[in-house]
Design an enzyme around this catalytic site. Structure first.
Site, PDB file in Angstrom:
ATOM      1  N   HIS A  25     -31.946 -40.372  19.598  1.00 14.62           N
ATOM      2  CA  HIS A  25     -30.932 -39.675  20.497  1.00 14.62           C
ATOM      3  C   HIS A  25     -30.050 -39.120  19.664  1.00 14.62           C
ATOM      4  O   HIS A  25     -28.951 -40.100  19.537  1.00 14.62           O
ATOM      5  CB  HIS A  25     -30.629 -40.363  21.558  1.00 14.62           C
ATOM      6  N   HIS A  27     -27.800 -35.261  19.063  1.00 11.57           N
ATOM      7  CA  HIS A  27     -27.964 -33.845  19.136  1.00 11.57           C
ATOM      8  C   HIS A  27     -27.159 -33.157  17.708  1.00 11.57           C
ATOM      9  O   HIS A  27     -26.233 -33.584  17.277  1.00 11.57           O
ATOM     10  CB  HIS A  27     -26.853 -33.417  20.149  1.00 11.57           C
ATOM     11  N   HIS A 205     -32.008 -36.583  29.510  1.00 11.86           N
ATOM     12  CA  HIS A 205     -31.067 -37.418  29.716  1.00 11.86           C
ATOM     13  C   HIS A 205     -30.695 -37.636  31.284  1.00 11.86           C
ATOM     14  O   HIS A 205     -31.002 -36.748  32.135  1.00 11.86           O
ATOM     15  CB  HIS A 205     -29.551 -36.350  29.095  1.00 11.86           C
ATOM     16  N   GLU A 208     -26.446 -41.193  32.499  1.00 15.34           N
ATOM     17  CA  GLU A 208     -25.215 -41.175  31.665  1.00 15.34           C
ATOM     18  C   GLU A 208     -24.146 -41.299  32.559  1.00 15.34           C
ATOM     19  O   GLU A 208     -23.299 -42.351  32.733  1.00 15.34           O
ATOM     20  CB  GLU A 208     -25.082 -40.187  30.622  1.00 15.34           C
ATOM     21  N   ASP A 287     -23.825 -38.113  19.173  1.00 10.53           N
ATOM     22  CA  ASP A 287     -23.023 -36.962  18.775  1.00 10.53           C
ATOM     23  C   ASP A 287     -22.235 -37.641  17.637  1.00 10.53           C
ATOM     24  O   ASP A 287     -20.622 -37.675  17.996  1.00 10.53           O
ATOM     25  CB  ASP A 287     -22.139 -36.192  19.656  1.00 10.53           C
TER      26      ASP A 287
HETATM   27  N1  HPA Z   1     -24.678 -35.965  27.364  1.00  8.41           N
HETATM   28  C1  HPA Z   1     -25.218 -34.657  27.766  1.00  8.41           C
HETATM   29  N2  HPA Z   1     -25.423 -33.721  26.812  1.00  8.41           N
HETATM   30  C2  HPA Z   1     -24.928 -33.835  25.650  1.00  8.41           C
HETATM   31  C3  HPA Z   1     -24.594 -34.863  25.085  1.00  8.41           C
HETATM   32  C4  HPA Z   1     -24.824 -35.998  26.153  1.00  8.41           C
HETATM   33  O1  HPA Z   1     -24.281 -36.983  25.794  1.00  8.41           O
HETATM   34  N3  HPA Z   1     -24.433 -34.864  23.866  1.00  8.41           N
HETATM   35  C5  HPA Z   1     -24.568 -33.642  23.624  1.00  8.41           C
HETATM   36  N4  HPA Z   1     -24.964 -32.875  24.463  1.00  8.41           N
HETATM   37 ZN    ZN Z   2     -27.128 -37.047  24.382  1.00  6.57          ZN
END
Ligand code: HPA
Ligand code: ZN
Length: 349
Positions: A25, A27, A205, A208, A287
């Site tokens: 995971h 990006h 996702h 979160e 990230d």
């Molecule tokens: N959540 C949703 N979108 C995203 C994330 C995340 O943690 N990081 C980059 N795009």
């Molecule tokens: Zn993410």
């Protein structure tokens, strides 16, 4: 469960760094360091609303997911040419290899680029070439996952899929990211059904910032094979049982959760409880350029804050391979490497 020789707590940080691991995971646009953002801005003649590297870094004080996404999309605006995507990919894979990541499954957000007039083939070819060259030159394995932006329409996701299909052999699956609350999985039911027919791997996702209902939706409506984040599952006992029963992996990102205020303190992170409950939890960086660390930093800070031990480190590394979309042969190869590293550290006593 396989029992591993215990490693002394004094050696735990070294073990966490040395153990081979998969990262599932992250990006790729979130690996753009401020220095690379400014170098690409200069190379491409893109004007940024920040005076320089330090000014940009100071803006990295996030209060929630959206406050991060606004800056993350601004940072990605410097990416124009195939070489830019290549350079970004190589920079991440070089850094990941230093953390003993042996395999990475990498999200990319094509709509962030195609909306600005960048061609789909520019994005995919640059990243794919970076993955291939890193494998040859650094021995790190990787694969790409095309992620749809959930704040945009399903129609836009369909157009994105259509544009990417000529390059179908260059990505292994699709994901769903961006602003979660208000954009439930059901919004993308049809495009995920199409991706399923095409034989693509499916991840999303969910949980979160969003409620457990979004995790149920990702499982039952999208047929997601893994849940990215998923930390809100702990609020729903029936959901926890479902995730355990089906062995659904969660790709958890501790420093991301801290920086986006999903948790107030790493010591309060529920990852140890999720693991204890029998969920297939993994540790990832999300990230890394924005959240204060690559994958090893996530392991190190989490273990320091929660007092987790070497048995849990073993389980997380095993889970990272179990949850990855690789062949059983590839998995067995990395498991042997993992066993060798644990044996070496256990012998130190
Ligand atoms: N959540 C949703 N979108 C995203 C994330 C995340 O943690 N990081 C980059 N795009
Ligand atoms: Zn993410």
């Amino acid at each position: 469960m396989h029992t591993v020789p215990a490693v002394d707590a004094a050696h735990l940080p070294q073990l966490l760094k040395a153990m081979p691991k998969a990262e599932l995971h992250m990006h790729i646009e979130g690996s753009l360091e401020p220095e690379l953002i400014f170098a690409l801005a200069q190379r491409n003649g893109v004007k940024l609303p920040y005076a320089g590297v330090e000014d940009l870094r100071r803006a990295y004080a996030f209060t929630d997911l959206q406050s991060f996404l606004d800056i993350y999309y601004a940072g990605a605006s410097v990416l124009l040419y195939e070489q830019d995507f290549y350079d970004m990919g190589r920079a991440y894979l070089t850094r990941a290899a230093q953390d003993n990541v042996v395999h990475a499954e990498i999200f990319f957000d094509p709509q962030t680029h195609t909306q600005r007039g960048v061609g789909m083939e520019t994005v995919i070819n640059g990243l794919y070439r970076a993955c291939r060259d890193a494998e040859i030159e650094q021995g790190i394995s990787s694969a790409l996952i095309l992620s749809f932006l959930r704040h945009l329409s399903e129609e836009d996701a369909f157009a994105t899929l259509e544009a990417a299909l000529p390059l179908r052999d260059r990505f292994i699956g699709v994901g769903l990211d961006s602003s979660e609350v208000g954009n439930p999985p059901e919004k993308f039911a049809r495009v995920f059904a199409r991706c399923r027919e095409l034989g693509l791997h499916l991840v999303a996702h969910a949980g979160e910032e969003g409620p457990p209902a979004y995790i149920w939706g990702a499982l039952d409506v999208l047929h997601s094979e893994r849940i990215d984040h998923g930390v809100q599952a702990a609020r729903d006992e029936a959901l926890m049982q479902r995730l355990v029963r089906d062995g659904v992996p969660l790709t958890v990102c501790p420093l991301s959760n801290l920086k986006l205020c999903v948790v107030s303190d790493l010591a309060q992170h529920n990852l140890p409880q999720l693991l204890e409950a029998g969920l297939k939890v993994t540790v990832n960086s999300d990230d890394p350029a924005y959240f204060g660390g690559y994958v090893n930093e996530n392991y190190l800070q989490l273990f320091a804050a929660t007092g987790m031990n070497s048995q849990q480190a073993w389980q997380l590394a095993v889970n990272s391979f179990d949850a990855s979309f690789v062949t059983p042969q590839q998995r067995a190869h990395w498991m042997r490497q993992l066993e060798a590293v644990f044996a070496r550290y256990a012998a130190l006593a």
